[in-house]
Write a protein that holds these residues in place. Sequence first.
Motif, mmCIF file in Angstrom:
data_model
loop_
_atom_site.group_PDB
_atom_site.id
_atom_site.type_symbol
_atom_site.label_atom_id
_atom_site.label_comp_id
_atom_site.label_asym_id
_atom_site.label_seq_id
_atom_site.Cartn_x
_atom_site.Cartn_y
_atom_site.Cartn_z
ATOM 1 N N LEU A 1 10.397 3.385 2.682
ATOM 2 C CA LEU A 1 11.503 4.211 2.169
ATOM 3 C C LEU A 1 12.173 4.966 3.314
ATOM 4 O O LEU A 1 13.405 5.071 3.358
ATOM 5 C CB LEU A 1 10.979 5.215 1.129
ATOM 6 C CG LEU A 1 10.576 4.647 -0.224
ATOM 7 C CD1 LEU A 1 10.070 5.766 -1.127
ATOM 8 C CD2 LEU A 1 11.746 3.925 -0.885
ATOM 9 N N VAL A 2 11.372 5.473 4.236
ATOM 10 C CA VAL A 2 11.941 6.218 5.367
ATOM 11 C C VAL A 2 12.737 5.272 6.265
ATOM 12 O O VAL A 2 13.835 5.581 6.709
ATOM 13 C CB VAL A 2 10.819 6.925 6.158
ATOM 14 C CG1 VAL A 2 11.398 7.650 7.365
ATOM 15 C CG2 VAL A 2 10.092 7.908 5.252
ATOM 16 N N GLN A 3 12.157 4.078 6.511
ATOM 17 C CA GLN A 3 12.872 3.075 7.308
ATOM 18 C C GLN A 3 14.195 2.701 6.672
ATOM 19 O O GLN A 3 15.189 2.474 7.351
ATOM 20 C CB GLN A 3 12.037 1.796 7.409
ATOM 21 C CG GLN A 3 10.948 1.821 8.439
ATOM 22 C CD GLN A 3 10.243 0.470 8.471
ATOM 23 O OE1 GLN A 3 9.963 -0.122 7.424
ATOM 24 N NE2 GLN A 3 9.962 -0.008 9.667
ATOM 25 N N THR B 1 0.865 -1.191 0.000
ATOM 26 C CA THR B 1 0.000 0.000 0.000
ATOM 27 C C THR B 1 0.895 1.232 0.000
ATOM 28 O O THR B 1 2.029 1.170 0.485
ATOM 29 C CB THR B 1 -0.895 0.030 1.247
ATOM 30 O OG1 THR B 1 -0.039 -0.089 2.404
ATOM 31 C CG2 THR B 1 -1.894 -1.098 1.239
ATOM 32 N N PRO B 2 0.391 2.340 -0.567
ATOM 33 C CA PRO B 2 1.239 3.547 -0.618
ATOM 34 C C PRO B 2 1.766 3.933 0.755
ATOM 35 O O PRO B 2 2.934 4.255 0.906
ATOM 36 C CB PRO B 2 0.279 4.619 -1.165
ATOM 37 C CG PRO B 2 -0.760 3.867 -1.903
ATOM 38 C CD PRO B 2 -0.909 2.544 -1.204
ATOM 39 N N GLY B 3 0.915 3.865 1.741
ATOM 40 C CA GLY B 3 1.335 4.256 3.086
ATOM 41 C C GLY B 3 2.519 3.432 3.563
ATOM 42 O O GLY B 3 3.518 3.970 4.062
ATOM 43 N N GLY C 1 -2.805 9.112 5.183
ATOM 44 C CA GLY C 1 -3.151 9.396 6.569
ATOM 45 C C GLY C 1 -4.368 8.596 7.017
ATOM 46 O O GLY C 1 -5.197 8.190 6.201
ATOM 47 N N ARG C 2 -4.443 8.345 8.305
ATOM 48 C CA ARG C 2 -5.605 7.635 8.838
ATOM 49 C C ARG C 2 -6.623 8.640 9.346
ATOM 50 O O ARG C 2 -7.801 8.544 9.052
ATOM 51 C CB ARG C 2 -5.173 6.712 9.983
ATOM 52 C CG ARG C 2 -4.238 5.606 9.497
ATOM 53 C CD ARG C 2 -4.703 4.230 9.990
ATOM 54 N NE ARG C 2 -3.912 3.187 9.351
ATOM 55 C CZ ARG C 2 -2.849 2.636 9.905
ATOM 56 N NH1 ARG C 2 -2.471 2.987 11.107
ATOM 57 N NH2 ARG C 2 -2.167 1.718 9.258
ATOM 58 N N LEU C 3 -6.139 9.599 10.123
ATOM 59 C CA LEU C 3 -7.055 10.577 10.725
ATOM 60 C C LEU C 3 -7.031 11.870 9.906
ATOM 61 O O LEU C 3 -8.042 12.329 9.415
ATOM 62 C CB LEU C 3 -6.639 10.846 12.173
ATOM 63 C CG LEU C 3 -6.614 9.587 13.052
ATOM 64 C CD1 LEU C 3 -5.989 9.866 14.406
ATOM 65 C CD2 LEU C 3 -8.030 9.040 13.214
ATOM 66 N N ALA C 4 -5.829 12.415 9.753
ATOM 67 C CA ALA C 4 -5.675 13.621 8.936
ATOM 68 C C ALA C 4 -4.959 13.237 7.645
ATOM 69 O O ALA C 4 -4.246 12.239 7.614
ATOM 70 C CB ALA C 4 -4.868 14.655 9.697
ATOM 71 N N PRO C 5 -5.165 13.984 6.562
ATOM 72 C CA PRO C 5 -4.482 13.637 5.312
ATOM 73 C C PRO C 5 -2.962 13.776 5.447
ATOM 74 O O PRO C 5 -2.479 14.762 6.005
ATOM 75 C CB PRO C 5 -5.067 14.633 4.306
ATOM 76 C CG PRO C 5 -5.659 15.724 5.114
ATOM 77 C CD PRO C 5 -6.072 15.124 6.414
ATOM 78 N N VAL C 6 -2.228 12.752 4.995
ATOM 79 C CA VAL C 6 -0.753 12.801 4.957
ATOM 80 C C VAL C 6 -0.341 12.446 3.542
ATOM 81 O O VAL C 6 -0.721 11.400 3.021
ATOM 82 C CB VAL C 6 -0.126 11.779 5.931
ATOM 83 C CG1 VAL C 6 1.383 11.805 5.798
ATOM 84 C CG2 VAL C 6 -0.551 12.062 7.353
#
Lengths: 412, 255
Positions: free
Chosen positions: A67-69, A59-61, A248-253
């Motif tokens: 990538l950050v990891q 998934t994109p998330g 994002g889950r709650l707010a858009p990220v």
Amino acid sequence: MAVSADPVTGRTRPAPGARDYLRLAWQRVRGGESGVLPVVGGLLLVSVIFQSLNDAFLTPGNLVNLLVQAAVFALLSMAEVFVLLLGEIDLSVGFVAGIAAVVVAWLARPQLGWPWWAAILAALAATALIGLLHGTLITRIGLPSFVVTLAGLLFWQGVMLFVLGSGGAILISDEVLARITSGTLAPLVGWVVMLAVVAAFGVVVWRRDARRRDVGLTAPPVSLTVTKIAACLAGGAGLMLLANTDRGRLAPVLGLPWVVLVVLAVLVAWAYLLGRRRFGLYVYAVGGNAEAARRAGIPLARIRTVCFVLCSLTAGIAGVVYASRLRSISTSIDGGTLVLYAVAGAVIGGTSLFGGRGKMLHGVLGGLVIAAIDNGMGLLGFNAAAKYVVTAVVLIVAVTIDALTRRRRPQT
Amino acid sequence: MTANTLENPPLLRLRGVSKSFGPVRALVGVDLDVPAGAVTALAGDNGAGKSTLIKCIAGIHPVDAGEILWDGSPVSLRGPADSAALGIQTVYQDLALCDNLDIVQNMFLGRERLRRGQLDDVAMEQAATRTLADLAVTTVTSVRQSVASLSGGQRQSVAIAKAVLWESRLVVMDEPTAALGVAQTAMVLELVRTLANRGHAVLLVTHNVPNLLDVADRVAVMRQGRVVDARERARIDQRILVDLMTTGSTDREVA
């Protein structure tokens, strides 16, 4: 006589050009210089396996998170490539990264209030000096790098514990430092940056290939040059589509994390240094045959020392990224495991442990594989024990591939 | 051709060169002329001093006594860089090539051509290709293949081509055919002849008597640290050479 049929029959040189180029490329693959093919294949295989076990993997998330990891692993593996190319090893990169993290966090505390860039520069200068110390001990006194950097592993860990105190930590409150890993480019900015990078790559590749074609040297055909640039564009566009999807889950990220650009910039700089500059050629020459390099007038001690400096410096960049990601640096940093992942990443990527063969790109791809295993196993709910076991198996497979292809190289 | 070149003053002339390692006198008053455009072979049994002599010429061992004349004027060789600066290039028995680099990179190692601070791969590849073609080295399929993939003879050819590329005036070769098969030996000897015909001075050290007689214009024989005899190819044959190598003198004449 050599085992392979020796063309003493007076076979004339075929006309240079596109067919020659493709034949040579195939020869390289058969000769054990398959480059990045095994690790790219491995990365695809790992992705397919994890996706089939848990469809949250692709998934994109999760991929952006991956990538950050991977950034710290990729940077540490690139650091290790510099010394592996010489046939040496640096066991200290994990805690040298820790020192950089401590320096940057300590200087950027509100009490001292150094600006973020000055804190980073100081941290990188400190790690470069550490590399100079290691390199000097190794080349001028002639101590084995294994021992010097093993001592470095213990020594810099000790220094870190001393500064942090038992169980201590330094928090990072500077917004810019924190945003290296948590900050993202605005979607539109991301597209512009990506297009600029691809355009620059395209111009460089096109001009280099065109010059070779113009003077009649072995060169890739026009179609292949175009394909390379198109593939780069497709990769960049794919990455941007991925990063610009709301995760994002709650707010858009959404947006590409800054740290991806940091890793890309380090990769481009070091690949240029190794591939296009005289220094890089000398690194390969020293790693391939130090005696031949010495007779050619190459200053061995200086080249080796600079490699250790660049290794520690790159580890320092990894340390800054590490601290940014955790928004702190504490005694819980496991530099011992980090260094093993760094060496494993470089080797999984295709860099030889015996010197003379490897590329910066190998470090990045190997770091991605390690992060993918870590991430995928985590998604499946496995603990650290299982992650270690799987990473070990992948490492053994990678070294086996290297050994098997090496066996097919003509030995003289 | 030999007669012509010998009338010119020799490119390299050694007079009374001596070298000791502690109590061991490796070279004792060595006199040797190495003219341009000719192959001078240095023969001698194991331990006769051949290797020490070429290391002195390469600048690796400074000489203890005696004179080295280059183009007629005295020079002192205190390091490999001094010899290289004069145009003396040594092709060592162990070749001194980097297996992981390609042919072009090996030929230019230490003297890369740069373009705006970057390696100028195109110019170097063209020059290397031209040099190999000039020397009629036609068996390598691509100058971009790594040296590890070459046969022994091809590697030797690359090492020799490197000496030509660097415009060496004197090429010193230590046992260039020692590890080669028949066809490859012929190829390398052909290359040695080509070098001399192009005007380079060649000093060839070899154990192999038939090879030496095939390719040399002049033969100098060493025994116990001295050059005991040096003569033109026409005045030497296998029996004379063996006499000189084993006893230091001969009373035979060429039949």
